[in-house]
Scaffold this motif. Structure first.
Motif, PDB file in Angstrom:
ATOM      1  N   GLU A   8       0.630  -1.234   0.000  1.00 43.00           N
ATOM      2  CA  GLU A   8       0.064  -0.009   0.182  1.00 43.00           C
ATOM      3  C   GLU A   8       0.763   1.198  -0.035  1.00 43.00           C
ATOM      4  OE1 GLU A   8      -2.824  -0.093   3.188  1.00 43.00           O
ATOM      5  OE2 GLU A   8      -3.914  -1.776   2.250  1.00 43.00           O
ATOM      6  N   THR A  11       2.565   1.846  -3.650  1.00 42.42           N
ATOM      7  CA  THR A  11       1.681   2.086  -4.373  1.00 42.42           C
ATOM      8  C   THR A  11       1.452   3.567  -4.191  1.00 42.42           C
ATOM      9  OG1 THR A  11       0.338  -0.096  -4.385  1.00 42.42           O
ATOM     10  CG2 THR A  11      -0.757   1.898  -5.266  1.00 42.42           C
ATOM     11  N   PHE A 224      -8.692   1.679  -0.039  1.00 42.01           N
ATOM     12  CA  PHE A 224      -7.570   1.757  -0.892  1.00 42.01           C
ATOM     13  C   PHE A 224      -7.951   1.186  -2.430  1.00 42.01           C
ATOM     14  CE2 PHE A 224      -4.347  -0.909  -2.691  1.00 42.01           C
ATOM     15  CZ  PHE A 224      -3.233  -0.265  -2.787  1.00 42.01           C
ATOM     16  N   THR A 228      -7.301   4.136  -5.371  1.00 42.41           N
ATOM     17  CA  THR A 228      -6.132   3.479  -6.526  1.00 42.41           C
ATOM     18  C   THR A 228      -7.088   3.640  -7.668  1.00 42.41           C
ATOM     19  OG1 THR A 228      -6.650   1.246  -5.987  1.00 42.41           O
ATOM     20  CG2 THR A 228      -4.562   2.353  -4.899  1.00 42.41           C
TER      21      THR A 228
END
Length: 359
Positions: A8, A11, A224, A228
């Motif tokens: 995470e 990213t 999340f 994204t």
């Protein structure tokens, strides 16, 4: 869904670096990108999203990967629809082509910030109030109906009350000064029309966020994945703006496709709410076991199929119209609009057209 913390964090770091690099490119070399340049960038960002989905498959499983792909496709489709409005705003305010990249990039950053705020609010609301799905579902179905009702109407940017107020409050010059926000005219400091353009893009982004966030929360409840998917949908949007060009005029059935997708997700939200609600006026406060569940693979199939059908049908219909000597009307003829709008219209209260009631 459990993802490694390093995945995470990594990213967000990679996405942040990409966005900063994109911003630096636009800032240092403002220009109108060629079709080749735009195509390469769009292909890169699409490939990156596909690879990220495979990474989600490896680290979090098929359910998470499917949710990401479904959310990304939905947000990407909505982003393409957003381009219609961006095209109209650029033409309405006669933004020079070489500076449109910078306007789009700033608009994307504003969109990311606004969507980030709405994601936090939406996640908190879902965590605390399961019945918020009913509100999200009703809003999406209402939006879908409005999309269908507005199909075929002439696109026209109408300044909202905020933009009209800023026109009166801010001292604005008649002409652009490159991409600057401030300029000097006869020794007097003035704002350039670019300020109004950015305010128009920003206020429009706010409305887009109200549509997109409930839609993706209907596909996944993972903040999340929601964030994204939104980032990947917005990255490359400015290059897509120049790549599509006249193709936007030919996507005449895109609004129908989007309305079906939003309605489908709205119904999905209602069904999920029936499984989790504790409202006394629905099934005596008990969960509704008979309500069917829509799996993510079915959602992904419906979204992909709808986008494909809407795109193919639009291109076929556009070709038929062109053979008959008619023009598709997904977006009005912006070539004529650019000729009819002059930057000086800012001082005259928008004589170039489109100064209607708030949207």
């Amino acid at each position: 869904m459990e993802l490694p913390v390093w995945f995470e964090v990594g990213t967000f770091v990679v996405l942040g670096v990409l966005l900063i690099a994109d911003l630096l490119i636009v800032t240092r070399r403002p220009h109108e990108p060629s079709l080749k340049e735009s195509g390469l960038w769009v292909s890169f960002y699409v490939a990156l999203a596909l690879v990220f989905g495979l990474a989600m498959l490896a680290f979090a499983g098929g359910q998470a990967a499917g949710e990401f792909y479904a959310g990304w496709l939905t947000e990407y489709s909505l982003s393409v629809d957003n381009l219609f409005v961006f095209v109209i705003i650029m033409a309405r305010f006669a933004v020079p082509r070489q500076y449109q990249q910078k306007v789009l990039m700033i608009g994307i950053i504003i969109a990311l910030v606004l969507r980030g705020v709405f994601i936090v609010i939406g996640a908190a609301a879902i965590e605390r109030f399961s019945w918020v799905f009913y509100i999200f579902g009703a809003f999406l179905i209402y939006t879908a109906i409005q999309l269908v009702r507005s199909h075929g109407q002439d696109e026209e940017y109408e300044e909202n009350a905020f933009i009209r107020r800023m026109r009166k409050v801010l001292p604005i010059s008649e002409d652009y000064d490159g991409s600057k926000l401030r300029t000097t005219v006869d020794g007097k400091k003035l704002f350039t029309p670019m300020v109004i353009v950015l305010l128009a893009i920003g206020s429009t982004d706010l409305l887009f966020a109200l549509d997109s966030i409930p839609a993706i929360f209907g596909l996944t409840q993972s903040p999340f994945i929601v964030f994204t998917a939104n980032v990947f949908a917005l990255m490359g949007l400015r290059q897509l703006y120049f790549l599509l060009g006249g193709l936007l005029d030919r996507l005449i059935y895109l609004s129908y496709g989007l309305s079906f997708i939003l309605a489908f997700i709205g119904v999905k939200l209602f069904l999920e709410a029936l499984h989790t609600n504790t409202l006394p006026f629905i099934n005596g406060g008990e969960h509704v076991d008979w309500a069917p569940e829509i799996p993510i693979w079915l959602s992904l199939t419906v979204i992909l199929g709808t986008i494909a059908i809407a795109t193919v049908a639009s291109l076929v219909r556009s070709r038929q119209l062109e053979r008959r000597g008619e023009q598709p009307h997904a977006v009005e003829d912006l070539t004529d609009r650019r000729k009819s709008v002059t930057p000086g219209a800012f001082e005259r209260g928008g004589d170039g057209g489109g100064s209607g009631s708030g949207s």
